[in-house]
Design a protein around this motif. Structure first.
Motif, PDB file in Angstrom:
ATOM      1  N   ILE A  43       0.868  -1.175   0.000  1.00 49.00           N
ATOM      2  CA  ILE A  43       0.000   0.000   0.000  1.00 49.00           C
ATOM      3  C   ILE A  43       0.906   1.226   0.000  1.00 49.00           C
ATOM      4  O   ILE A  43       1.852   1.303   0.786  1.00 49.00           O
ATOM      5  CB  ILE A  43      -0.926   0.001   1.229  1.00 49.00           C
ATOM      6  N   ILE A  44       0.607   2.183  -0.861  1.00 48.73           N
ATOM      7  CA  ILE A  44       1.453   3.372  -0.957  1.00 48.73           C
ATOM      8  C   ILE A  44       1.366   4.197   0.320  1.00 48.73           C
ATOM      9  O   ILE A  44       0.369   4.157   1.037  1.00 48.73           O
ATOM     10  CB  ILE A  44       1.110   4.218  -2.194  1.00 48.73           C
ATOM     11  N   LYS A  45       2.427   4.941   0.598  1.00 46.81           N
ATOM     12  CA  LYS A  45       2.561   5.681   1.851  1.00 46.81           C
ATOM     13  C   LYS A  45       1.350   6.574   2.146  1.00 46.81           C
ATOM     14  O   LYS A  45       0.863   6.621   3.271  1.00 46.81           O
ATOM     15  CB  LYS A  45       3.826   6.528   1.823  1.00 46.81           C
ATOM     16  N   SER A  46       0.859   7.272   1.144  1.00 42.20           N
ATOM     17  CA  SER A  46      -0.252   8.203   1.363  1.00 42.20           C
ATOM     18  C   SER A  46      -1.564   7.509   1.715  1.00 42.20           C
ATOM     19  O   SER A  46      -2.487   8.137   2.208  1.00 42.20           O
ATOM     20  CB  SER A  46      -0.463   9.077   0.131  1.00 42.20           C
ATOM     21  N   HIS A  47      -1.635   6.197   1.460  1.00 42.35           N
ATOM     22  CA  HIS A  47      -2.874   5.452   1.687  1.00 42.35           C
ATOM     23  C   HIS A  47      -2.746   4.384   2.772  1.00 42.35           C
ATOM     24  O   HIS A  47      -3.601   3.506   2.885  1.00 42.35           O
ATOM     25  CB  HIS A  47      -3.325   4.801   0.382  1.00 42.35           C
ATOM     26  N   MET A  48      -1.697   4.482   3.583  1.00 42.36           N
ATOM     27  CA  MET A  48      -1.489   3.479   4.626  1.00 42.36           C
ATOM     28  C   MET A  48      -2.691   3.451   5.575  1.00 42.36           C
ATOM     29  O   MET A  48      -3.266   4.493   5.874  1.00 42.36           O
ATOM     30  CB  MET A  48      -0.220   3.777   5.414  1.00 42.36           C
ATOM     31  N   PRO A  49      -3.082   2.255   6.017  1.00 40.85           N
ATOM     32  CA  PRO A  49      -4.201   2.151   6.960  1.00 40.85           C
ATOM     33  C   PRO A  49      -3.934   2.942   8.227  1.00 40.85           C
ATOM     34  O   PRO A  49      -2.805   3.023   8.706  1.00 40.85           O
ATOM     35  CB  PRO A  49      -4.267   0.649   7.262  1.00 40.85           C
ATOM     36  N   LYS A  50      -4.987   3.528   8.742  1.00 36.65           N
ATOM     37  CA  LYS A  50      -4.946   4.272  10.002  1.00 36.65           C
ATOM     38  C   LYS A  50      -5.497   3.372  11.109  1.00 36.65           C
ATOM     39  O   LYS A  50      -6.052   2.298  10.840  1.00 36.65           O
ATOM     40  CB  LYS A  50      -5.807   5.535   9.903  1.00 36.65           C
ATOM     41  N   ALA A  51      -5.365   3.838  12.337  1.00 38.20           N
ATOM     42  CA  ALA A  51      -5.921   3.082  13.468  1.00 38.20           C
ATOM     43  C   ALA A  51      -7.400   2.815  13.201  1.00 38.20           C
ATOM     44  O   ALA A  51      -8.112   3.686  12.700  1.00 38.20           O
ATOM     45  CB  ALA A  51      -5.740   3.888  14.757  1.00 38.20           C
ATOM     46  N   ASN A  52      -7.844   1.638  13.493  1.00 34.68           N
ATOM     47  CA  ASN A  52      -9.230   1.186  13.331  1.00 34.68           C
ATOM     48  C   ASN A  52      -9.630   0.855  11.892  1.00 34.68           C
ATOM     49  O   ASN A  52     -10.749   0.419  11.657  1.00 34.68           O
ATOM     50  CB  ASN A  52     -10.243   2.179  13.940  1.00 34.68           C
ATOM     51  N   ASP A  53      -8.751   1.077  10.907  1.00 35.47           N
ATOM     52  CA  ASP A  53      -9.027   0.615   9.550  1.00 35.47           C
ATOM     53  C   ASP A  53      -8.867  -0.904   9.534  1.00 35.47           C
ATOM     54  O   ASP A  53      -8.187  -1.485  10.384  1.00 35.47           O
ATOM     55  CB  ASP A  53      -8.056   1.216   8.537  1.00 35.47           C
ATOM     56  N   VAL A  54      -9.467  -1.537   8.553  1.00 34.19           N
ATOM     57  CA  VAL A  54      -9.370  -2.982   8.401  1.00 34.19           C
ATOM     58  C   VAL A  54      -8.634  -3.294   7.107  1.00 34.19           C
ATOM     59  O   VAL A  54      -8.937  -2.720   6.054  1.00 34.19           O
ATOM     60  CB  VAL A  54     -10.781  -3.615   8.352  1.00 34.19           C
ATOM     61  N   VAL A  55      -7.648  -4.188   7.177  1.00 35.04           N
ATOM     62  CA  VAL A  55      -6.936  -4.654   5.997  1.00 35.04           C
ATOM     63  C   VAL A  55      -7.403  -6.068   5.712  1.00 35.04           C
ATOM     64  O   VAL A  55      -7.268  -6.954   6.566  1.00 35.04           O
ATOM     65  CB  VAL A  55      -5.406  -4.611   6.182  1.00 35.04           C
ATOM     66  N   ILE A  56      -7.967  -6.275   4.539  1.00 33.84           N
ATOM     67  CA  ILE A  56      -8.477  -7.588   4.162  1.00 33.84           C
ATOM     68  C   ILE A  56      -7.340  -8.394   3.549  1.00 33.84           C
ATOM     69  O   ILE A  56      -6.653  -7.924   2.646  1.00 33.84           O
ATOM     70  CB  ILE A  56      -9.645  -7.438   3.165  1.00 33.84           C
ATOM     71  N   LYS A  57      -7.172  -9.600   4.056  1.00 28.31           N
ATOM     72  CA  LYS A  57      -6.118 -10.490   3.552  1.00 28.31           C
ATOM     73  C   LYS A  57      -6.737 -11.823   3.171  1.00 28.31           C
ATOM     74  O   LYS A  57      -7.785 -12.201   3.696  1.00 28.31           O
ATOM     75  CB  LYS A  57      -5.054 -10.711   4.619  1.00 28.31           C
ATOM     76  N   GLY A  58      -6.086 -12.526   2.274  1.00 26.65           N
ATOM     77  CA  GLY A  58      -6.528 -13.866   1.920  1.00 26.65           C
ATOM     78  C   GLY A  58      -7.804 -13.916   1.101  1.00 26.65           C
ATOM     79  O   GLY A  58      -8.530 -14.894   1.135  1.00 26.65           O
ATOM     80  N   LYS A  59      -8.048 -12.875   0.351  1.00 25.54           N
ATOM     81  CA  LYS A  59      -9.277 -12.850  -0.449  1.00 25.54           C
ATOM     82  C   LYS A  59      -9.135 -13.707  -1.678  1.00 25.54           C
ATOM     83  O   LYS A  59      -8.114 -14.058  -2.112  1.00 25.54           O
ATOM     84  CB  LYS A  59      -9.635 -11.422  -0.824  1.00 25.54           C
TER      85      LYS A  59
END
Length: 83
Positions: free
Chosen positions: A67-83
């Motif tokens: 994920i590019i630096k400007s779009h890095m997840p913030k606290a409480n964001d969810v990153v979906i893995k294994g889709k």
């Protein structure tokens, strides 16, 4: 890339995610990350996923799967893995 710049896509997605968070919405990130051997690519012989497989785009751990630096997840964001 030219279209992304002309439509200000990256800045607009930052603005949208910021607004969503401010209003209490959950922000989800779904990065494309594929195994180098293509074993998790459901259409490695068809269309854009074929190009990803043949040219090794979005291989886990590579620069283009991050994920590019400007779009890095913030606290409480969810990153979906294994889709």
């Amino acid at each position: 890339k030219g279209v992304m710049e002309s439509t200000q896509m990256l800045q607009k997605t930052i603005d949208l995610a910021t607004l969503a968070r401010a209003r209490g919405a959950q922000v989800f990130h779904a990065p494309v990350m594929l195994d180098e051997d293509g074993s998790d690519n459901p259409n490695k012989n068809l269309g854009i996923l074929k190009n990803c497989n043949d040219d090794k785009h979005f291989v886990k751990g590579s620069w283009n799967a991050k994920i590019i630096k400007s779009h890095m997840p913030k606290a409480n964001d969810v990153v979906i893995k294994g889709k």
